[in-house]
Design a protein around this motif. Structure first.
Motif, PDB file in Angstrom:
ATOM      1  N   MET A 128     123.168-108.395  -3.781  1.00  0.00           N
ATOM      2  CA  MET A 128     122.307-109.352  -3.098  1.00  0.00           C
ATOM      3  C   MET A 128     121.880-108.778  -1.754  1.00  0.00           C
ATOM      4  N   ILE A 129     120.598-108.879  -1.462  1.00  0.00           N
ATOM      5  CA  ILE A 129     120.054-108.406  -0.191  1.00  0.00           C
ATOM      6  C   ILE A 129     119.724-109.612   0.671  1.00  0.00           C
ATOM      7  N   VAL A 130     120.169-109.582   1.936  1.00  0.00           N
ATOM      8  CA  VAL A 130     119.899-110.674   2.868  1.00  0.00           C
ATOM      9  C   VAL A 130     119.140-110.132   4.065  1.00  0.00           C
ATOM     10  N   ASN A 131     118.467-111.014   4.765  1.00  0.00           N
ATOM     11  CA  ASN A 131     117.670-110.603   5.921  1.00  0.00           C
ATOM     12  C   ASN A 131     118.410-110.757   7.243  1.00  0.00           C
ATOM     13  N   SER A 132     119.530-111.480   7.222  1.00  0.00           N
ATOM     14  CA  SER A 132     120.295-111.718   8.445  1.00  0.00           C
ATOM     15  C   SER A 132     121.752-111.925   8.068  1.00  0.00           C
ATOM     16  N   ILE A 133     122.653-111.544   8.943  1.00  0.00           N
ATOM     17  CA  ILE A 133     124.076-111.788   8.706  1.00  0.00           C
ATOM     18  C   ILE A 133     124.343-113.289   8.577  1.00  0.00           C
ATOM     19  N   LEU A 134     123.490-114.111   9.178  1.00  0.00           N
ATOM     20  CA  LEU A 134     123.670-115.565   9.088  1.00  0.00           C
ATOM     21  C   LEU A 134     123.457-116.072   7.665  1.00  0.00           C
ATOM     22  N   ASP A 135     122.740-115.306   6.854  1.00  0.00           N
ATOM     23  CA  ASP A 135     122.522-115.700   5.458  1.00  0.00           C
ATOM     24  C   ASP A 135     123.783-115.553   4.616  1.00  0.00           C
ATOM     25  N   THR A 136     124.819-114.924   5.172  1.00  0.00           N
ATOM     26  CA  THR A 136     126.060-114.744   4.421  1.00  0.00           C
ATOM     27  C   THR A 136     127.091-115.833   4.731  1.00  0.00           C
ATOM     28  N   ILE A 137     126.724-116.795   5.566  1.00  0.00           N
ATOM     29  CA  ILE A 137     127.638-117.905   5.860  1.00  0.00           C
ATOM     30  C   ILE A 137     127.728-118.821   4.640  1.00  0.00           C
ATOM     31  N   GLY A 138     128.953-119.148   4.250  1.00  0.00           N
ATOM     32  CA  GLY A 138     129.164-120.066   3.127  1.00  0.00           C
ATOM     33  C   GLY A 138     129.331-119.358   1.795  1.00  0.00           C
ATOM     34  N   ASN A 139     129.405-120.162   0.722  1.00  0.00           N
ATOM     35  CA  ASN A 139     129.608-119.661  -0.643  1.00  0.00           C
ATOM     36  C   ASN A 139     130.871-118.815  -0.747  1.00  0.00           C
ATOM     37  N   THR A 140     131.955-119.277  -0.106  1.00  0.00           N
ATOM     38  CA  THR A 140     133.232-118.569  -0.146  1.00  0.00           C
ATOM     39  C   THR A 140     133.988-118.934  -1.423  1.00  0.00           C
ATOM     40  N   PRO A 141     134.829-118.020  -1.918  1.00  0.00           N
ATOM     41  CA  PRO A 141     135.531-118.270  -3.190  1.00  0.00           C
ATOM     42  C   PRO A 141     136.762-119.159  -3.033  1.00  0.00           C
ATOM     43  N   LEU A 142     137.275-119.592  -4.165  1.00  0.00           N
ATOM     44  CA  LEU A 142     138.525-120.346  -4.246  1.00  0.00           C
ATOM     45  C   LEU A 142     139.599-119.452  -4.844  1.00  0.00           C
ATOM     46  N   LEU A 143     140.789-119.506  -4.259  1.00  0.00           N
ATOM     47  CA  LEU A 143     141.940-118.778  -4.790  1.00  0.00           C
ATOM     48  C   LEU A 143     142.954-119.776  -5.324  1.00  0.00           C
ATOM     49  N   LYS A 144     143.321-119.611  -6.598  1.00  0.00           N
ATOM     50  CA  LYS A 144     144.310-120.486  -7.209  1.00  0.00           C
ATOM     51  C   LYS A 144     145.707-119.954  -6.925  1.00  0.00           C
ATOM     52  N   ILE A 145     146.571-120.790  -6.362  1.00  0.00           N
ATOM     53  CA  ILE A 145     147.951-120.418  -6.075  1.00  0.00           C
ATOM     54  C   ILE A 145     148.831-120.898  -7.229  1.00  0.00           C
ATOM     55  N   PRO A 146     149.546-119.986  -7.890  1.00  0.00           N
ATOM     56  CA  PRO A 146     150.333-120.396  -9.055  1.00  0.00           C
ATOM     57  C   PRO A 146     151.547-121.244  -8.677  1.00  0.00           C
ATOM     58  N   LEU A 147     151.713-122.346  -9.384  1.00  0.00           N
ATOM     59  CA  LEU A 147     152.891-123.198  -9.256  1.00  0.00           C
ATOM     60  C   LEU A 147     153.595-123.241 -10.611  1.00  0.00           C
ATOM     61  N   ARG A 148     154.870-123.438 -10.592  1.00  0.00           N
ATOM     62  CA  ARG A 148     155.637-123.438 -11.843  1.00  0.00           C
ATOM     63  C   ARG A 148     155.173-124.580 -12.746  1.00  0.00           C
ATOM     64  N   GLY A 149     154.921-124.236 -14.003  1.00  0.00           N
ATOM     65  CA  GLY A 149     154.513-125.238 -14.970  1.00  0.00           C
ATOM     66  C   GLY A 149     153.049-125.607 -14.894  1.00  0.00           C
ATOM     67  N   GLU A 150     152.402-125.320 -13.751  1.00  0.00           N
ATOM     68  CA  GLU A 150     150.980-125.619 -13.528  1.00  0.00           C
ATOM     69  C   GLU A 150     150.642-127.077 -13.812  1.00  0.00           C
ATOM     70  N   GLU A 151     151.617-127.967 -13.588  1.00  0.00           N
ATOM     71  CA  GLU A 151     151.332-129.397 -13.730  1.00  0.00           C
ATOM     72  C   GLU A 151     150.493-129.907 -12.566  1.00  0.00           C
ATOM     73  N   VAL A 152     150.613-129.203 -11.426  1.00  0.00           N
ATOM     74  CA  VAL A 152     149.799-129.462 -10.246  1.00  0.00           C
ATOM     75  C   VAL A 152     149.182-128.135  -9.829  1.00  0.00           C
ATOM     76  N   THR A 153     147.951-128.165  -9.344  1.00  0.00           N
ATOM     77  CA  THR A 153     147.256-126.936  -8.970  1.00  0.00           C
ATOM     78  C   THR A 153     146.844-126.982  -7.504  1.00  0.00           C
ATOM     79  N   ILE A 154     147.031-125.856  -6.812  1.00  0.00           N
ATOM     80  CA  ILE A 154     146.562-125.710  -5.431  1.00  0.00           C
ATOM     81  C   ILE A 154     145.479-124.640  -5.399  1.00  0.00           C
ATOM     82  N   TYR A 155     144.363-124.980  -4.752  1.00  0.00           N
ATOM     83  CA  TYR A 155     143.269-124.038  -4.556  1.00  0.00           C
ATOM     84  C   TYR A 155     143.063-123.826  -3.061  1.00  0.00           C
TER      85      TYR A 155
END
Length: 334
Positions: free
Chosen positions: A1-28
């Motif tokens: 992706m090509i952007v015209n300003s560093i400000l165009d890269t603000i946002g659209n950050t990813p989610l990281l899933k943290i593993p919990l035992r049994g995965e009955e509850v999930t943390i992102y």
């Protein structure tokens, strides 16, 4: 992706899933430290400058802000792009890397208050008001600026795009209140039953209690400082306090088990997310915002000498939450 300003890269950050035992509850974890200046504050800083009063909307107008560092870094980055003169009022509680970052962007830093790592929010704010009144600079006043919370509408939209209305809990550090309240307000339009939990350092006064010194940076409100209008208690279901020891221990756990360097305020929020997960119903999906990167705290949170000076002993978070935290997934070596 090509952007015209560093400000165009603000946002659209990813989610990281943290593993919990049994995965009955999930943390992102919403990885906001991947914004260009290294924190979620890029969103609100851009919003505050985009919504300046029309009379002050000239790019040549000076701006000033009182900050522990992340808001100052974000404003300095945007000011560099837009050729705005910016002065950051900081205190010795701010990490040296944050101070250096603001200066690297070409902005001015004034250190106010006492030494020895003392948090001086009230002194910083009074000086910002003086500069605004006497020198005509625009004080963005993040604690009371409605554009602060409005800047996180995009964050909420991204969470809904990724997870839909399945989010059950939002657990977030609270300082100015913009990120927590702004995100929660938008999420509630799709998820009315969302549980919103604000996390402050033990010693902060946002949710009451006796004020005392704390070491977590960029979060909470110290005794003597004003709780700003950006905090909307009406959208917060509960407020929790986390000690520096537990917050920093969680930072070390995330670094050493997940390769994720985060700051102390995020450590406190993730610690509370684990606490919530212990008692949450099966099927719960907990989202926590990673406020900033731990690379800004290598001289403090991740420095054993600094921890020893302040009498903080890191504990084993895996043992503390025994039976909840699963081992991080291992990939086969190539």
């Amino acid at each position: 992706m090509i952007v015209n300003s560093i400000l165009d890269t603000i946002g659209n950050t990813p989610l990281l899933k943290i593993p919990l035992r049994g995965e009955e509850v999930t943390i992102y974890l919403k990885l906001e430290m991947l914004n260009p200046s290294g924190s979620m504050k890029d969103r609100m800083a851009l919003s505050m400058l985009n919504h300046r009063p029309r009379a002050l909307n000239k790019d040549s107008a000076d701006i000033v802000e009182s900050s522990s560092g992340n808001t100052a870094s974000a404003l300095a980055m945007i000011s560099a792009v837009r050729r705005i003169n910016f002065t950051a009022l900081m205190d010795s509680h701010a990490s040296l890397d944050k101070i250096r970052t603001v200066r690297a962007f070409g902005s001015n830093v004034q250190i106010v208050g006492g030494g020895d790592g003392v948090l001086a929010t009230d002194i910083r704010d009074r000086e910002a008001m003086r500069i605004s009144c006497e020198e005509g600079a625009y004080w963005t006043e993040q604690h009371n600026n409605p554009a602060n919370a409005a800047g996180y509408a995009g964050l909420a939209a991204e969470l809904l795009d990724d997870l839909g209305p399945t989010i059950t809990h939002l657990v977030c550090a609270i300082g100015t209140g913009g990120s927590l309240c702004g995100s929660a307000r938008q999420l509630r339009t799709r998820i009315p039953e969302l549980q919103v939990i604000g996390v402050e350092p033990a010693g902060s006064i946002i949710f009451g209690g006796e004020g005392r010194d704390y070491l977590q940076s960029g979060t909470g409100t110290p005794e003597g400082a004003e709780v700003g209008l950006a905090i909307d208690y009406g959208v917060i279901d509960s407020g929790r306090k986390v000690s520096d020891r537990m917050a920093f221990s969680t930072c070390h756990y995330l670094a050493q088990r997940h390769g994720l360097l985060v700051g102390g305020s995020t450590g406190g929020a993730v610690y509370e997310a684990f606490s919530v997960a212990r008692r949450a119903p099966v099927g719960s999906r907990i989202v926590t915002i990673v406020c900033d990167s731990g690379t800004k705290y290598l001289d403090t949170v991740f420095n054993q000498d600094w921890l020893s000076i302040h009498g903080i002993q890191i504990i084993d978070i895996e043992e503390h939450f025994k039976g909840l935290i699963a081992d991080a997934p291992r990939r086969p070596q190539i």
